[in-house]
Design a protein around this motif. Structure first.
Motif, PDB file in Angstrom:
ATOM      1  N   GLN A  82       7.623 -10.218  38.592  1.00  0.00           N
ATOM      2  CA  GLN A  82       8.337  -8.946  38.639  1.00  0.00           C
ATOM      3  C   GLN A  82       9.547  -8.973  37.712  1.00  0.00           C
ATOM      4  O   GLN A  82       9.808  -7.978  37.015  1.00  0.00           O
ATOM      5  CB  GLN A  82       8.780  -8.609  40.059  1.00  0.00           C
ATOM      6  CG  GLN A  82       9.496  -7.254  40.135  1.00  0.00           C
ATOM      7  CD  GLN A  82       9.810  -6.824  41.539  1.00  0.00           C
ATOM      8  OE1 GLN A  82      10.026  -7.664  42.428  1.00  0.00           O
ATOM      9  NE2 GLN A  82       9.803  -5.511  41.792  1.00  0.00           N
ATOM     10  N   GLN A  85       8.639  -7.935  34.331  1.00  0.00           N
ATOM     11  CA  GLN A  85       8.367  -6.500  34.193  1.00  0.00           C
ATOM     12  C   GLN A  85       9.682  -5.726  34.118  1.00  0.00           C
ATOM     13  O   GLN A  85       9.837  -4.815  33.301  1.00  0.00           O
ATOM     14  CB  GLN A  85       7.512  -5.992  35.354  1.00  0.00           C
ATOM     15  CG  GLN A  85       6.061  -6.479  35.286  1.00  0.00           C
ATOM     16  CD  GLN A  85       5.118  -5.635  36.096  1.00  0.00           C
ATOM     17  OE1 GLN A  85       5.101  -5.726  37.328  1.00  0.00           O
ATOM     18  NE2 GLN A  85       4.316  -4.810  35.435  1.00  0.00           N
ATOM     19  N   ILE A  86      10.628  -6.092  34.941  1.00  0.00           N
ATOM     20  CA  ILE A  86      11.923  -5.401  34.945  1.00  0.00           C
ATOM     21  C   ILE A  86      12.615  -5.577  33.600  1.00  0.00           C
ATOM     22  O   ILE A  86      13.112  -4.607  33.014  1.00  0.00           O
ATOM     23  CB  ILE A  86      12.801  -5.894  36.117  1.00  0.00           C
ATOM     24  CG1 ILE A  86      12.215  -5.390  37.448  1.00  0.00           C
ATOM     25  CG2 ILE A  86      14.254  -5.435  35.945  1.00  0.00           C
ATOM     26  CD1 ILE A  86      12.863  -5.957  38.689  1.00  0.00           C
ATOM     27  N   PRO A 104       2.903  -1.924  38.585  1.00  0.00           N
ATOM     28  CA  PRO A 104       3.867  -2.768  39.324  1.00  0.00           C
ATOM     29  C   PRO A 104       3.179  -3.908  40.069  1.00  0.00           C
ATOM     30  O   PRO A 104       2.296  -3.658  40.884  1.00  0.00           O
ATOM     31  CB  PRO A 104       4.529  -1.807  40.304  1.00  0.00           C
ATOM     32  CG  PRO A 104       3.882  -0.489  40.152  1.00  0.00           C
ATOM     33  CD  PRO A 104       2.800  -0.572  39.141  1.00  0.00           C
ATOM     34  N   TRP A 110      11.899  -1.803  42.726  1.00  0.00           N
ATOM     35  CA  TRP A 110      11.879  -1.095  41.436  1.00  0.00           C
ATOM     36  C   TRP A 110      12.959  -0.025  41.289  1.00  0.00           C
ATOM     37  O   TRP A 110      13.220   0.464  40.195  1.00  0.00           O
ATOM     38  CB  TRP A 110      10.509  -0.440  41.228  1.00  0.00           C
ATOM     39  CG  TRP A 110       9.394  -1.440  41.257  1.00  0.00           C
ATOM     40  CD1 TRP A 110       8.554  -1.687  42.305  1.00  0.00           C
ATOM     41  CD2 TRP A 110       9.034  -2.377  40.228  1.00  0.00           C
ATOM     42  NE1 TRP A 110       7.679  -2.703  41.979  1.00  0.00           N
ATOM     43  CE2 TRP A 110       7.954  -3.144  40.720  1.00  0.00           C
ATOM     44  CE3 TRP A 110       9.522  -2.632  38.939  1.00  0.00           C
ATOM     45  CZ2 TRP A 110       7.348  -4.157  39.960  1.00  0.00           C
ATOM     46  CZ3 TRP A 110       8.925  -3.635  38.180  1.00  0.00           C
ATOM     47  CH2 TRP A 110       7.847  -4.384  38.687  1.00  0.00           C
ATOM     48  N   VAL A 131       4.236   2.069  43.909  1.00  0.00           N
ATOM     49  CA  VAL A 131       5.483   1.434  44.356  1.00  0.00           C
ATOM     50  C   VAL A 131       5.943   2.102  45.652  1.00  0.00           C
ATOM     51  O   VAL A 131       5.510   3.220  45.970  1.00  0.00           O
ATOM     52  CB  VAL A 131       6.608   1.561  43.297  1.00  0.00           C
ATOM     53  CG1 VAL A 131       6.219   0.891  41.995  1.00  0.00           C
ATOM     54  CG2 VAL A 131       7.012   3.020  43.091  1.00  0.00           C
ATOM     55  N   THR A 133       9.139   3.780  47.171  1.00  0.00           N
ATOM     56  CA  THR A 133      10.488   4.238  46.822  1.00  0.00           C
ATOM     57  C   THR A 133      10.815   5.468  47.657  1.00  0.00           C
ATOM     58  O   THR A 133       9.917   6.241  47.991  1.00  0.00           O
ATOM     59  CB  THR A 133      10.609   4.585  45.328  1.00  0.00           C
ATOM     60  OG1 THR A 133      11.938   5.088  45.097  1.00  0.00           O
ATOM     61  CG2 THR A 133       9.618   5.667  44.908  1.00  0.00           C
TER      62      THR A 133
END
Ligand code: GZL
Length: 334
Positions: A82, A85-86, A104, A110, A131, A133
């Motif tokens: 992760q 990816q960020i 993701p 995220w 994701v 959120t």
């Protein structure tokens, strides 16, 4: 996980900025060119990794579709981390790409980076996985499958497999889960359990369940341990073909016949899965289509134009029993 929503207008602008160092493995795999001299769309894409045949086919589809569309694709492989990816998403924000898309690796963690993209007015499109959120405005849409339904389909096709094999008595299931915290792992397990709870509360039991991280090596290693601890397993439900193929190696090493002593249902439908099915080693496959590239590029164009897009653009997919494998193999596209 993802509740279907109606249409969401994507009103976007593009922030210009200078580039920064990239993340794990990045490449500009296609430099776009459009007729008529208008600037090619610049798409930043962060891919989960290269953990399975499904993922490789998904990457090929994204890259070829971007090339076909004449987009400039900035692509990075996060090697299933992760943090990679960020940092890739942050790099795309700094470079001022037109649209960011990513699959993701896990569902949580995220919001912060997606808020940074929103602050720079760069729209985000999810592909493949969703994701969690509380702020729905952090991404425009998801282009991908309904994993909970795939889990239900796996349960329903297992009923057919058990009937066809004439398995009598208690069904003792080993479950090879996908990557811990990933939407497909969470949702496939949920859908499969719905079928168990509704229709097989008294004759099916998951006797052991553990992640194999969607890889062949993981499937082989975990299945070997399963067979040590639960030698009376008679069904394997693997969240993807690759873990199922790894498990087949462990089952054969234990002197048992995959597809006969242990009935096997997997999800994805990659070529190697169909080959194993044609050899009688996998009993059924629930398809999960990785060829999302064309749909993604279509959505990216609409989002760039500020057009309305659906909140969830689902992929179409089928289910296959063992006796369909040989006929289907020549036409499989991945
Ligand atoms: C599903 C995808 C999963 C596949 C695995 O859409 O996210 O990840 O089922 C892959 O093969 O590793």
């Amino acid at each position: 996980m993802l509740n279907r929503r109606n249409f969401l207008t994507a009103a976007v602008g593009v922030a210009a900025a200078t580039g920064l160092a990239a993340c794990a493995k990045e490449d500009d795999s296609s430099s776009g060119s459009t007729s008529g001299g208008s600037k090619a769309i610049v798409l930043g894409f962060s891919q989960v990794g290269s953990e399975s045949g499904w993922r490789s086919a998904n990457t090929d589809s994204v890259k070829s579709a971007a090339k076909e569309a004449g987009y400039t694709l900035k692509f990075s492989d996060a090697q299933q981390k992760q943090e990679n990816q960020i940092s890739a998403i942050r790099s795309y924000i700094t470079q001022g790409v037109d649209v960011i898309a990513f699959s993701p690796v896990v569902v949580t963690g995220w919001d912060a980076v997606l808020k940074e993209a929103k602050a720079k007015k760069i729209p985000v499109v999810l592909t493949d996985r969703s994701v969690e959120t509380s702020d729905e405005s952090l991404y425009v849409t998801l282009v991908g499958s309904d994993f909970t339904d795939e889990g239900r389909r796996a349960g329903k096709i297992l009923e057919k497999v058990i009937a066809k094999a004439g398995l009598k008595g208690d069904v003792k299931i080993a479950q090879l889960e996908g990557t811990t915290g990933a939407a497909p792992a969470i949702e496939r397990a949920k859908g499969f359990k719905e079928v168990m709870d509704a229709d097989h509360a008294d004759d099916w039991k998951i006797v052991v369940s553990q992640t194999g991280d969607f890889t062949r090596a993981g499937g082989k290693q975990v299945m070997a341990a399963f067979l040590q601890s639960n030698p009376d397993i008679n069904v394997l439900f693997a969240h993807n073909d690759d873990m199922g193929i790894g498990a087949i190696q462990a089952i054969e090493a234990a002197g048992k016949k995959p597809g006969k002593d242990i009935l096997i249902v997997t999800i994805d439908g990659v070529k190697d899965g169909f080959i194993a099915m044609s050899e009688g080693k996998i009993n059924a496959i629930v398809e999960c289509n990785p060829l999302l590239g064309p749909q993604l590029m279509e959505v990216v164009q609409k989002v760039k134009n500020g057009e309305t897009v659906e909140r969830w653009i689902k992929t179409k997919e089928g289910d296959f029993m063992q006796d369909q494998a040989a006929a289907a193999l020549p036409t499989r596209k991945y």
